[in-house]
Design an enzyme around this catalytic site. Structure first.
Site, PDB file in Angstrom:
ATOM      1  N   PRO A 153      -6.017   3.732  -4.878  1.00  0.00           N
ATOM      2  CA  PRO A 153      -4.920   3.490  -5.812  1.00  0.00           C
ATOM      3  C   PRO A 153      -3.857   2.514  -5.295  1.00  0.00           C
ATOM      4  O   PRO A 153      -3.531   2.507  -4.106  1.00  0.00           O
ATOM      5  CB  PRO A 153      -4.301   4.878  -6.006  1.00  0.00           C
ATOM      6  CG  PRO A 153      -4.709   5.655  -4.808  1.00  0.00           C
ATOM      7  CD  PRO A 153      -6.074   5.135  -4.433  1.00  0.00           C
ATOM      8  N   ASN A 154      -3.375   1.733  -6.219  1.00  0.00           N
ATOM      9  CA  ASN A 154      -2.282   0.757  -6.003  1.00  0.00           C
ATOM     10  C   ASN A 154      -2.703  -0.482  -5.206  1.00  0.00           C
ATOM     11  O   ASN A 154      -1.914  -1.410  -5.055  1.00  0.00           O
ATOM     12  CB  ASN A 154      -1.053   1.417  -5.336  1.00  0.00           C
ATOM     13  CG  ASN A 154      -0.479   2.516  -6.204  1.00  0.00           C
ATOM     14  OD1 ASN A 154      -0.192   2.272  -7.385  1.00  0.00           O
ATOM     15  ND2 ASN A 154      -0.328   3.698  -5.672  1.00  0.00           N
ATOM     16  N   ARG A 190       2.887  -6.029  -3.830  1.00  0.00           N
ATOM     17  CA  ARG A 190       3.314  -4.690  -3.444  1.00  0.00           C
ATOM     18  C   ARG A 190       3.799  -4.672  -1.992  1.00  0.00           C
ATOM     19  O   ARG A 190       3.015  -4.892  -1.078  1.00  0.00           O
ATOM     20  CB  ARG A 190       2.122  -3.749  -3.596  1.00  0.00           C
ATOM     21  CG  ARG A 190       2.365  -2.359  -3.110  1.00  0.00           C
ATOM     22  CD  ARG A 190       1.058  -1.597  -2.964  1.00  0.00           C
ATOM     23  NE  ARG A 190       1.359  -0.249  -2.545  1.00  0.00           N
ATOM     24  CZ  ARG A 190       0.495   0.567  -1.970  1.00  0.00           C
ATOM     25  NH1 ARG A 190      -0.748   0.175  -1.777  1.00  0.00           N
ATOM     26  NH2 ARG A 190       0.858   1.766  -1.594  1.00  0.00           N
ATOM     27  N   TYR A 247       2.223  -4.716   3.504  1.00  0.00           N
ATOM     28  CA  TYR A 247       0.807  -4.950   3.171  1.00  0.00           C
ATOM     29  C   TYR A 247       0.397  -6.427   3.156  1.00  0.00           C
ATOM     30  O   TYR A 247      -0.779  -6.730   2.914  1.00  0.00           O
ATOM     31  CB  TYR A 247       0.481  -4.296   1.822  1.00  0.00           C
ATOM     32  CG  TYR A 247       0.699  -2.800   1.824  1.00  0.00           C
ATOM     33  CD1 TYR A 247      -0.081  -1.965   2.622  1.00  0.00           C
ATOM     34  CD2 TYR A 247       1.706  -2.217   1.047  1.00  0.00           C
ATOM     35  CE1 TYR A 247       0.133  -0.594   2.655  1.00  0.00           C
ATOM     36  CE2 TYR A 247       1.922  -0.845   1.062  1.00  0.00           C
ATOM     37  CZ  TYR A 247       1.135  -0.042   1.870  1.00  0.00           C
ATOM     38  OH  TYR A 247       1.342   1.324   1.901  1.00  0.00           O
ATOM     39  N   ASN A 292     -10.878   2.279   1.691  1.00  0.00           N
ATOM     40  CA  ASN A 292      -9.432   2.397   1.887  1.00  0.00           C
ATOM     41  C   ASN A 292      -8.959   3.379   0.826  1.00  0.00           C
ATOM     42  O   ASN A 292      -8.786   3.008  -0.329  1.00  0.00           O
ATOM     43  CB  ASN A 292      -8.720   1.053   1.732  1.00  0.00           C
ATOM     44  CG  ASN A 292      -7.225   1.189   2.049  1.00  0.00           C
ATOM     45  OD1 ASN A 292      -6.699   2.304   2.101  1.00  0.00           O
ATOM     46  ND2 ASN A 292      -6.552   0.073   2.261  1.00  0.00           N
ATOM     47  N   ALA A 328      -3.220   6.167  -0.882  1.00  0.00           N
ATOM     48  CA  ALA A 328      -2.435   7.405  -0.799  1.00  0.00           C
ATOM     49  C   ALA A 328      -3.309   8.658  -0.793  1.00  0.00           C
ATOM     50  O   ALA A 328      -2.899   9.703  -0.275  1.00  0.00           O
ATOM     51  CB  ALA A 328      -1.430   7.464  -1.944  1.00  0.00           C
ATOM     52  N   GLU A 382     -13.353   4.389   7.372  1.00  0.00           N
ATOM     53  CA  GLU A 382     -12.029   4.422   6.736  1.00  0.00           C
ATOM     54  C   GLU A 382     -11.221   3.215   7.207  1.00  0.00           C
ATOM     55  O   GLU A 382     -11.157   2.966   8.416  1.00  0.00           O
ATOM     56  CB  GLU A 382     -11.325   5.725   7.148  1.00  0.00           C
ATOM     57  CG  GLU A 382      -9.905   5.851   6.646  1.00  0.00           C
ATOM     58  CD  GLU A 382      -9.236   7.140   7.134  1.00  0.00           C
ATOM     59  OE1 GLU A 382      -9.915   7.981   7.771  1.00  0.00           O
ATOM     60  OE2 GLU A 382      -8.024   7.289   6.899  1.00  0.00           O
ATOM     61  N   HIS A 437      -7.412   0.932   6.761  1.00  0.00           N
ATOM     62  CA  HIS A 437      -6.055   0.805   6.239  1.00  0.00           C
ATOM     63  C   HIS A 437      -5.479  -0.537   6.658  1.00  0.00           C
ATOM     64  O   HIS A 437      -5.694  -0.981   7.800  1.00  0.00           O
ATOM     65  CB  HIS A 437      -5.144   1.908   6.788  1.00  0.00           C
ATOM     66  CG  HIS A 437      -5.607   3.270   6.401  1.00  0.00           C
ATOM     67  ND1 HIS A 437      -5.373   3.794   5.152  1.00  0.00           N
ATOM     68  CD2 HIS A 437      -6.328   4.194   7.078  1.00  0.00           C
ATOM     69  CE1 HIS A 437      -5.928   4.995   5.083  1.00  0.00           C
ATOM     70  NE2 HIS A 437      -6.512   5.260   6.241  1.00  0.00           N
ATOM     71  N   SER A 441      -2.085  -1.240   6.756  1.00  0.00           N
ATOM     72  CA  SER A 441      -0.966  -0.936   7.652  1.00  0.00           C
ATOM     73  C   SER A 441      -1.426   0.085   8.692  1.00  0.00           C
ATOM     74  O   SER A 441      -2.473   0.716   8.519  1.00  0.00           O
ATOM     75  CB  SER A 441       0.208  -0.368   6.840  1.00  0.00           C
ATOM     76  OG  SER A 441      -0.163   0.874   6.250  1.00  0.00           O
ATOM     77  N   ARG A 469       4.022   4.896  10.672  1.00  0.00           N
ATOM     78  CA  ARG A 469       4.871   4.943   9.487  1.00  0.00           C
ATOM     79  C   ARG A 469       5.442   6.361   9.282  1.00  0.00           C
ATOM     80  O   ARG A 469       5.663   7.072  10.266  1.00  0.00           O
ATOM     81  CB  ARG A 469       4.064   4.430   8.291  1.00  0.00           C
ATOM     82  CG  ARG A 469       3.616   2.977   8.489  1.00  0.00           C
ATOM     83  CD  ARG A 469       2.849   2.442   7.300  1.00  0.00           C
ATOM     84  NE  ARG A 469       3.681   2.470   6.090  1.00  0.00           N
ATOM     85  CZ  ARG A 469       3.183   2.316   4.857  1.00  0.00           C
ATOM     86  NH1 ARG A 469       1.887   2.135   4.680  1.00  0.00           N
ATOM     87  NH2 ARG A 469       3.988   2.349   3.817  1.00  0.00           N
ATOM     88  N   ARG A 529       2.088  10.130   6.475  1.00  0.00           N
ATOM     89  CA  ARG A 529       0.936   9.213   6.490  1.00  0.00           C
ATOM     90  C   ARG A 529       0.062   9.402   7.731  1.00  0.00           C
ATOM     91  O   ARG A 529      -1.017   8.837   7.829  1.00  0.00           O
ATOM     92  CB  ARG A 529       1.404   7.757   6.436  1.00  0.00           C
ATOM     93  CG  ARG A 529       2.011   7.374   5.113  1.00  0.00           C
ATOM     94  CD  ARG A 529       2.268   5.881   5.016  1.00  0.00           C
ATOM     95  NE  ARG A 529       3.324   5.643   4.052  1.00  0.00           N
ATOM     96  CZ  ARG A 529       3.137   5.529   2.730  1.00  0.00           C
ATOM     97  NH1 ARG A 529       1.932   5.573   2.217  1.00  0.00           N
ATOM     98  NH2 ARG A 529       4.161   5.349   1.924  1.00  0.00           N
TER      99      ARG A 529
HETATM  100  C1  DQA Z   1      -2.792   2.275   2.998  1.00  0.00           C
HETATM  101  C2  DQA Z   1      -1.839   3.247   3.693  1.00  0.00           C
HETATM  102  C3  DQA Z   1      -1.516   4.442   2.802  1.00  0.00           C
HETATM  103  O1  DQA Z   1      -0.622   5.325   3.457  1.00  0.00           O
HETATM  104  C4  DQA Z   1      -0.862   3.961   1.517  1.00  0.00           C
HETATM  105  O2  DQA Z   1      -0.636   5.049   0.648  1.00  0.00           O
HETATM  106  C5  DQA Z   1      -1.619   2.867   0.840  1.00  0.00           C
HETATM  107  C6  DQA Z   1      -2.281   1.837   1.640  1.00  0.00           C
HETATM  108  C7  DQA Z   1      -3.044   1.006   3.832  1.00  0.00           C
HETATM  109  O3  DQA Z   1      -4.032   0.317   3.555  1.00  0.00           O
HETATM  110  O4  DQA Z   1      -2.237   0.676   4.707  1.00  0.00           O
HETATM  111  O5  DQA Z   1      -1.625   2.774  -0.386  1.00  0.00           O
HETATM  112  O6  DQA Z   1      -4.055   2.930   2.837  1.00  0.00           O
END
Ligand code: DQA
Length: 145
Positions: A12-13, A20, A25, A76, A79, A100, A102, A104, A109, A113
């Protein structure tokens, strides 16, 4: 022969990348990151399919169906990393490896997270290398095939 196709899932997002929180990011859009993933896949002789969803259930369904077509998953979970037992269970339920990733560094953080349900089921976690995390993930996935 092992299936050479790799499924890349963005949670998501991540469709908002580029706009964003660029200080966290980066400024690359999801399309630009996907182009980098496809270019490296070509170089490594791998087939990749890339999908994005804001929906937890859709991601679960894609993971469940993945073994029919794919040899590994790069995920990825965004959230859902920090909330989703359903994703962790789906990864545990399928016999192909999940890596997995990410953008960031989730360990640098907010406290919430730092915990990943997904990490409990994934082969490993790549976190904090920006868009490069996906490319490192692809190299790791290639080793798992
Ligand atoms: C994320 C890190 C997550 O904590 C966050 O909610 C994201 C992106 C990352 O790629 O850094 O949406 O997965």
């Amino acid at each position: 022969m092992a299936k050479k196709k790799i499924l890349v899932l963005h949670g998501p997002n991540l469709n908002l990348l580029g706009k964003r929180q660029p200080e966290i990011y980066g400024r690359l859009t999801l399309q630009q990151i996907n182009a980098q993933i496809r270019a490296l896949a070509k170089e490594l002789g791998l087939n990749v399919e890339v999908r994005q969803s804001n929906d937890e259930g859709e991601l679960v369904t894609w993971i469940q169906q993945a073994p029919k077509e794919f040899g590994a998953i790069i995920l990825n979970p965004a959230a859902y990393t920090h909330t989703s037992i359903a994703l962790k269970d789906a990864i545990s339920a399928v016999e192909i490896p999940t890596i997995e990733v990410h953008i960031s560094n989730i360990h640098k953080r907010e406290e919430f997270r730092k915990h990943s349900f997904v990490a409990e089921a994934a082969v490993g976690q790549i976190t904090g290398f920006g868009a490069q995390s996906y490319l490192l993930g692809l190299r790791a996935a290639a080793q798992q095939l």
